[in-house]
Design an enzyme around this catalytic site. Structure first.
Site, mmCIF file in Angstrom:
data_model
loop_
_atom_site.group_PDB
_atom_site.id
_atom_site.type_symbol
_atom_site.label_atom_id
_atom_site.label_comp_id
_atom_site.label_asym_id
_atom_site.label_seq_id
_atom_site.Cartn_x
_atom_site.Cartn_y
_atom_site.Cartn_z
ATOM 1 N N ASP A 180 2.362 0.366 1.026
ATOM 2 C CA ASP A 180 1.617 1.258 1.904
ATOM 3 C C ASP A 180 1.956 0.802 3.321
ATOM 4 O O ASP A 180 1.435 -0.194 3.804
ATOM 5 C CB ASP A 180 0.114 1.129 1.615
ATOM 6 C CG ASP A 180 -0.743 1.944 2.583
ATOM 7 O OD1 ASP A 180 -0.183 2.609 3.478
ATOM 8 O OD2 ASP A 180 -1.981 1.902 2.444
ATOM 9 N N ASN A 239 1.450 2.555 6.036
ATOM 10 C CA ASN A 239 0.584 3.195 7.023
ATOM 11 C C ASN A 239 1.409 3.849 8.128
ATOM 12 O O ASN A 239 1.028 3.835 9.307
ATOM 13 C CB ASN A 239 -0.408 2.185 7.615
ATOM 14 C CG ASN A 239 -1.658 2.049 6.753
ATOM 15 O OD1 ASN A 239 -2.283 3.046 6.390
ATOM 16 N ND2 ASN A 239 -2.015 0.814 6.418
ATOM 17 N N GLU A 275 -3.965 -3.527 -2.042
ATOM 18 C CA GLU A 275 -5.431 -3.580 -2.037
ATOM 19 C C GLU A 275 -5.972 -3.971 -3.412
ATOM 20 O O GLU A 275 -6.843 -3.312 -3.990
ATOM 21 C CB GLU A 275 -6.047 -2.258 -1.569
ATOM 22 C CG GLU A 275 -5.869 -1.989 -0.094
ATOM 23 C CD GLU A 275 -6.803 -0.910 0.442
ATOM 24 O OE1 GLU A 275 -7.855 -0.658 -0.162
ATOM 25 O OE2 GLU A 275 -6.458 -0.318 1.476
#
Length: 602
Positions: free
Chosen positions: A487, A489, A340
């Protein structure tokens, strides 16, 4: 724009030097004459293969920038400078006469002054007017305009970007955004100043700090950390571009605002106690961290639903960047995988900041989201050999190595359509260990689909990723170990975790039907690697927001090639919840960084 530089008197012809010593000092504008032996710089940018060159200098009180053809005779440029100066002086005299006024019927003789002599000399000899610009404007030449001499600096080190961050916090590093042409940032000189009185007018910052009683020197490093004594005061940076011993025109930067008080103790401060020094070879310190993209932090959903407990100013990018830079710098890592990352943040903030701390980085944007993963590596430890980034959805349909997986996914049109709409990327960097040339490591970095019910889609994404990584290692860097960060998730109970840690996911795994019967897809999926190890194990959580907490982030390694030497403890639950949840005034993201030292078998 330009500052005065000392120049060797030997560059001036002997006869001209005697005339300067004998003649009264004059200037073009009537201002006090500079001391003999000091010349203004004339910066010339001239690159092979480019048809044009630029000549920049300060003349008669204003900055001049001339764009000329490299093959044009230099005489034309010199004549243009002479004629331009004559016109400006003529206008100035007419303006003075107009102010004094004349009696009716009285006439004033119009005598135009002769154009000032403009010459270019090198090694004491005048350069012929017929010499092309590309050859005439040599480093060390002297441009003579009337009685003003300029030292020609051809392709001198020059700052093409020079900015201070918008937000300055006490106790947090101030990392200027600098880009130098024809120079080396490691050679540049830096001097930091603090204003002596708060709220000084902008005009007070115009003069050189050495001659300005309103500023006090406070540092001489590229990165400056303001103290509590600096709160309420602005900072000024004087930076001189250099390439070895060769210097260029300095820049002066004044902060837009004053230094503000920092947040006090942050969640990462105690963690820094474990990373005060860099890991000793052959150990490698690795970080993975979702730093929360600004495009998501500033949505109404984030402000009112996801992070309503977070003070609005603490969600602002300028504020969070102060915390992120201090946090990352304090880990002294060798490899940092970020998710991100806004494109502007990578270019304007992270790259200049981490470069100052010895790291270089590469970035891969997700086009639809305008953010993506970034991988940084310590330049004293690693060299980037190659990159093999892919968009997972595009690779699935275009690369033949995924044909079997594509056939299985295509059995469910809804699932295939959702997969192809995702712009998730896999960033793959092959690094070489500078301490042992030939020894390489494959570093992968990704951020999988986020939806809680998207387990099936994440499995397909990870299937593509593992197949691609297996192909890269076998074809590009055989035998190199894999370090897979990101990440994901995915919880430790997910199919993705099982695929990595156990090498396969059975067709009856519940994640295949996680998004409902219309998108269910049953297949056996294998990773192509031996079982990988989660280097930081399975923390209680790496993501902690008001309505959710769980372990989503991982650093996976091949245990036969690397062993875990140290895992940096996560912040305590009390630290995480001091301000209810994450992000907060003391933590810049809704995720927590994972850090570990890996011993790489020599």
């Amino acid at each position: 724009m330009f500052n005065r530089f000392p120049a060797a008197l030997a560059l001036l012809p002997g006869r001209r030097l005697l005339l300067l010593l004998a003649s009264p000092r004059r200037t073009l504008t009537g201002a006090p004459r500079r001391l003999l032996g000091r010349m203004e710089p004339a910066a010339v940018r001239c690159l092979p293969g480019e048809p044009k060159l630029t000549i920049s200098f300060r003349l008669d009180g204003s900055n001049k920038r001339m764009l000329r053809d490299q093959d044009e005779p230099v005489g034309k440029v010199l004549a243009r400078i002479s004629n331009g100066l004559a016109k400006s002086q003529g206008k100035a005299k007419k303006s003075k006469k107009k102010k004094k006024g004349t009696q009716p019927g009285q006439t004033t003789p119009q005598q135009e002054p002769p154009p000032p002599a403009v010459k270019l000399r090198f090694d004491g000899e005048e350069v012929a007017d017929t010499v092309p610009n590309g050859a005439a404007w040599r480093d060390g030449a002297v441009l003579q305009v009337g009685d003003v001499a300029y030292s020609v600096q051809r392709n001198a080190p020059t700052f093409v970007t020079a900015e201070l961050p918008a937000s300055l916090l006490s106790g947090f590093p101030v990392c200027p955004n600098l880009e130098v042409e024809f120079g080396n940032l490691q050679d540049c000189e830096f001097t930091w100043f603090k204003e002596n009185a708060p709220d000084a007018s902008p005009e007070a910052a115009e003069g050189p700090p050495s001659q300005d009683a309103g500023w006090t020197e406070v540092g001489r490093r590229r990165v400056h950390v303001p103290s509590n004594h600096d709160i309420g005061f602005r900072l000024k940076l004087r930076c001189t571009p250099k390439d070895g011993g060769r210097g260029g025109a300095p820049k002066e930067l004044v902060s837009a605002g004053a230094v503000e008080a920092g947040p006090g103790v942050c969640t990462f401060d105690n963690r820094h106690a474990y990373t005060l020094k860099e890991a000793e070879w052959p150990a490698v310190r690795v970080v993975t961290y979702n730093i929360l993209a600004d495009v998501y932090a500033q949505t109404e959903l984030s402000k009112t639903v996801l992070y309503p407990y977070c003070a609005p100013y603490a969600l602002q990018l300028d504020y969070r960047q102060n915390l992120i830079k201090k946090e990352l710098a304090g880990y002294n890592a060798d490899i940092i995988c970020l998710q991100e990352v806004d494109k502007g943040v990578f270019v304007d903030s992270l790259t200049p900041a981490l470069d100052a701390f010895g790291l270089e980085g590469v970035f891969r944007i997700k086009e639809k989201q305008h953010e993506g993963p970034a991988t940084f590596y310590r330049r004293s430890r690693f060299k980037l050999l190659s990159r093999h980034d892919i968009v997972l959805s595009e690779a699935l349909t275009s690369d033949p190595i995924h044909s079997t997986l594509l056939e299985k996914v295509s059995a469910n049109r809804a699932l295939k359509g959702k997969m192809l709409r995702r712009s998730t990327v896999l960033q793959v960097s092959v690094l070489e260990d500078l301490h042992k040339p030939g020894r390489q490591v494959c570093v992968a970095n990704t951020h999988l689909y986020w939806h809680p019910k998207g387990g099936n889609l994440r499995l397909v994404q990870m299937g593509v990723a593992m197949q691609h990584l297996s192909h890269v290692i076998s074809e590009v860097t055989p035998g190199a170990p894999l370090v897979f960060c990101g990440d994901f998730n995915s919880s430790p109970h997910s199919g993705v975790f099982q695929l990595l840690s156990e090498t396969e996911v059975p067709l009856q795994h519940e994640d295949w039907s996680s998004s409902g019967p219309e998108e269910s897809c049953s297949m056996e999926l294998r990773s192509g690697f031996p079982p990988l190890l989660s280097a930081c194990s399975q923390p209680a959580y790496t993501n902690y927001v008001g309505g959710f907490h769980g372990c989503l982030d991982y650093i996976f390694i091949q245990p036969d090639s690397m062993q875990v030497e140290q895992v940096i403890p996560l912040p305590s639950h009390q630290e995480v919840t001091t301000h209810e949840a994450l992000p907060s005034v003391a933590h810049p993201s809704d995720h927590i960084a994972l850090i570990c030292d890996l011993r790489w078998n020599p």
